[in-house]
Design an enzyme around this catalytic site. Structure first.
Site, PDB file in Angstrom:
ATOM      1  N   ASP A  78       0.804  -1.213  -0.141  1.00 23.54           N
ATOM      2  CA  ASP A  78      -0.107  -0.069   0.138  1.00 23.54           C
ATOM      3  C   ASP A  78       0.876   1.331   0.030  1.00 23.54           C
ATOM      4  O   ASP A  78       1.827   1.165   0.789  1.00 23.54           O
ATOM      5  CB  ASP A  78      -0.942   0.016   1.211  1.00 23.54           C
ATOM      6  CG  ASP A  78      -1.877  -1.149   1.236  1.00 23.54           C
ATOM      7  OD1 ASP A  78      -2.614  -1.301   0.130  1.00 23.54           O
ATOM      8  OD2 ASP A  78      -1.842  -2.010   2.398  1.00 23.54           O
ATOM      9  N   ASP A  80       0.668   5.166   0.964  1.00 27.02           N
ATOM     10  CA  ASP A  80       0.039   6.492   1.321  1.00 27.02           C
ATOM     11  C   ASP A  80       0.915   7.848   0.924  1.00 27.02           C
ATOM     12  O   ASP A  80       1.959   7.946   0.783  1.00 27.02           O
ATOM     13  CB  ASP A  80      -0.236   6.368   2.985  1.00 27.02           C
ATOM     14  CG  ASP A  80      -1.001   5.248   3.210  1.00 27.02           C
ATOM     15  OD1 ASP A  80      -1.708   4.663   2.329  1.00 27.02           O
ATOM     16  OD2 ASP A  80      -0.816   5.039   4.284  1.00 27.02           O
ATOM     17  N   ASP A 178       3.705   7.434  14.702  1.00 26.48           N
ATOM     18  CA  ASP A 178       3.873   6.422  15.909  1.00 26.48           C
ATOM     19  C   ASP A 178       5.414   6.061  15.966  1.00 26.48           C
ATOM     20  O   ASP A 178       6.029   6.630  16.845  1.00 26.48           O
ATOM     21  CB  ASP A 178       3.127   5.142  15.843  1.00 26.48           C
ATOM     22  CG  ASP A 178       2.762   4.383  14.491  1.00 26.48           C
ATOM     23  OD1 ASP A 178       3.674   4.731  13.631  1.00 26.48           O
ATOM     24  OD2 ASP A 178       1.881   3.779  13.944  1.00 26.48           O
TER      25      ASP A 178
END
Length: 535
Positions: A78, A80, A178
């Protein structure tokens, strides 16, 4: 108003700072000659989204786990994108773009159609805000919808962030992410990596380190606890581990997960088990002391991970994901909960209940006990039920059953389930091989397989012990005994008398029959129904 709110917050001290304006890390631009990312591993459509945003005058980068994987020489699944354009501005630049989300507003830019479509997720740089100054609500997303509708930044009583839609510069956006290895930005046009928190160094040291105070970050979003496990499992084959400071609060912070909506927890559980690292995830949970307490259904999966059937299902799921094949949550959960269904079914059979209703009751009980009320349960339950109900039908290979089975939409899932059962010795290997051949065979070959199944059935019936029937005492000879219908020596009744002789030689009545109005009998022929037939 928002600008004043941000300016006020920026004047406060931030966790990990000594007061005054918070320090968000020093921007480092790492050239391609140092980071070594292979541009061929970058998704073309993600690069096009970045290029479109930059041509419109905005900043734009590939961000997060995709950058981490590119640095490690892996091809990300994926991609982003992060930008300083607002969601509305992003949406205006693309023909097929949709703003989604409430807690975090993002844009899905869709490329292609049907099964070949791909979604590039585009988020706006977010400000790093002091949650102590955020608006506070007493409930959660569901119970406080009306109050949250007008808020951009809000937390609940435990400090969990419920809204975070205040935009800010890139350095603040990096600080609110994070782990350091997930907080880097890559520009596919200039091929520069932007790093604020020594993420490149941590990637080289193979360390997962939380940005800021770990306990505080877990409290802000308890799902980060699950993400820590997932990243550790995914990267453990490469030698990565969670650093001691980030791992220390994990077990104690588990209680915070009780406040997360069940639907989100269910989705996070599936990510742990269906991203190609299920076996490694189980190992990490046990290693970190978190084998129980995250989510009840996950507890069951971890508890049964060493049983032959569930382990085979987890290994098969990992294999399919890594081969780029689709996986369905219904299949894996059906494997995890099969032990409950099978035991409940057997208990009901021991009570002499009819097999199919007994199986359905056992399934209902498992759904209520193990899955509960989660979003999407209807479709999930229907698929799982079909897989389970199909299992006893695989034993029947005569008549029209096999032809009807292979036409069912969920046949392949049911067969794969039975195939795993054969692999662990729960059903005969020959049964799985027969169905493997049948589903791929032409009509002529299917006829041969049906004949084979019939011969096997006859052989099994012959091998079964013969139980002799004890004939009942025949009634005394009456008017019926003298009737010509039962007097012929080669009729069915005479054959029955030869097989089961009765006292006085009277033929044994094999089946009760309805008498004709005139008092005569209508004899049933071989294989007939035994009911009278009008002449």
């Amino acid at each position: 108003m928002i600008k004043k709110f941000i300016d006020k917050l920026l004047g406060k001290s931030t966790p990990g700072t000594s007061g005054g304006k918070p320090h968000f890390g020093k921007r480092e631009e790492v050239p391609a000659s140092v980071h070594g990312i292979n541009p061929e591993l970058v998704d073309r459509r993600a690069a096009e989204v970045v290029a479109t945003l930059k041509q419109a005058g905005f900043e734009a980068y590939i961000v997060g786990g995709a950058v981490r994987d590119l640095l490690l020489g892996l091809r990300p699944k994926d991609f982003d994108v992060a930008t300083n354009a607002t969601p509305e501005q992003v949406k205006g630049l693309f023909r097929r773009a949709f703003i989604i989300g409430k807690r975090f507003r993002i844009v899905h830019v869709v490329h292609g159609r049907g099964r070949e479509h791909e979604v590039i997720e585009v988020s706006t740089f977010r400000a790093y805000l002091d949650n102590a100054a955020a608006g506070q609500v007493a409930g959660n997303e569901k119970t406080s919808k009306a109050q949250l509708s007008g808020m951009q930044h809000a937390v609940d009583a435990s400090g969990r962030v419920l809204r975070d839609n205040v935009w800010g510069p890139q350095d603040e956006d990096a600080t609110r992410r994070d782990f350091t290895v997930n907080a880097m930005y890559y520009d596919p046009v200039s091929q520069i990596v932007v790093d604020y928190h020594k993420g490149l160094q941590d990637a080289k040291k193979k360390t997962l380190r939380m940005i800021g105070d770990p306990a505080t970050r877990y409290r802000e979003d308890p799902v980060r606890i699950i993400r820590a496990v997932r990243f550790a499992a995914k990267l453990s084959p490469l030698g990565f581990s969670i650093d001691a400071k980030s791992a220390a609060p994990l077990v104690q912070s588990q209680a915070l997960l009780a406040e997360v909506p069940q639907s989100r927890m269910f989705d996070e559980m599936l990510k742990l088990l269906q991203t190609g690292h299920a076996i490694a995830t189980v190992e990490q949970l046990r290693k970190l002391g978190m084998a129980k307490g995250i989510y009840p259904l996950l507890d069951v999966a971890v508890e049964r991970a060493d049983t032959p059937f569930v382990k085979a299902a987890l290994v098969d799921t990992d294999r399919r994901v890594n081969e780029g094949k689709p996986v369905a949550p219904s299949f894996l959960l059906a494997c995890v909960l099969w032990e409950d269904v099978r035991n409940g079914w057997q208990e009901r059979l021991n009570q002499r209940q009819h097999p199919l209703p007994a199986l359905q009751e056992a399934i209902d009980e498992v759904f209520d006990k193990r899955i509960g009320d989660v979003s999407g349960r209807g479709k999930l339950a229907a698929d799982m039920r079909e897989i389970w109900v199909m299992q006893p039908r695989f034993e029947k290979r005569v008549g029209n059953t096999p032809f009807g089975m292979v036409m069912q939409p969920r046949f392949r899932a049911g067969f794969d389930f039975m195939r795993l059962r054969a692999d662990v010795g729960e059903v005969e290997e020959a049964l799985a091989e027969w169905w493997q051949d049948f589903q791929a065979a032409d009509d002529e070959r299917r006829d041969d397989l049906m004949d084979q199944a019939k011969e096997e059935q006859k052989a099994r019936q012959k091998a079964q012990p013969v139980v002799k029937r004890v004939p009942r005492q025949a009634p005394a000879a009456g008017p019926r005994a003298a009737s010509g219908a039962d007097a012929e020596g080669d009729g069915d009744a005479a054959q029955g008398a030869a097989d089961f002789p009765s006292e006085g030689g009277a033929p044994k009545k094999r089946r009760r029959r309805r008498r004709k109005p005139g008092g005569g009998d209508g004899g049933a022929g071989p294989g007939g129904s035994g009911f009278a037939v009008d002449a």
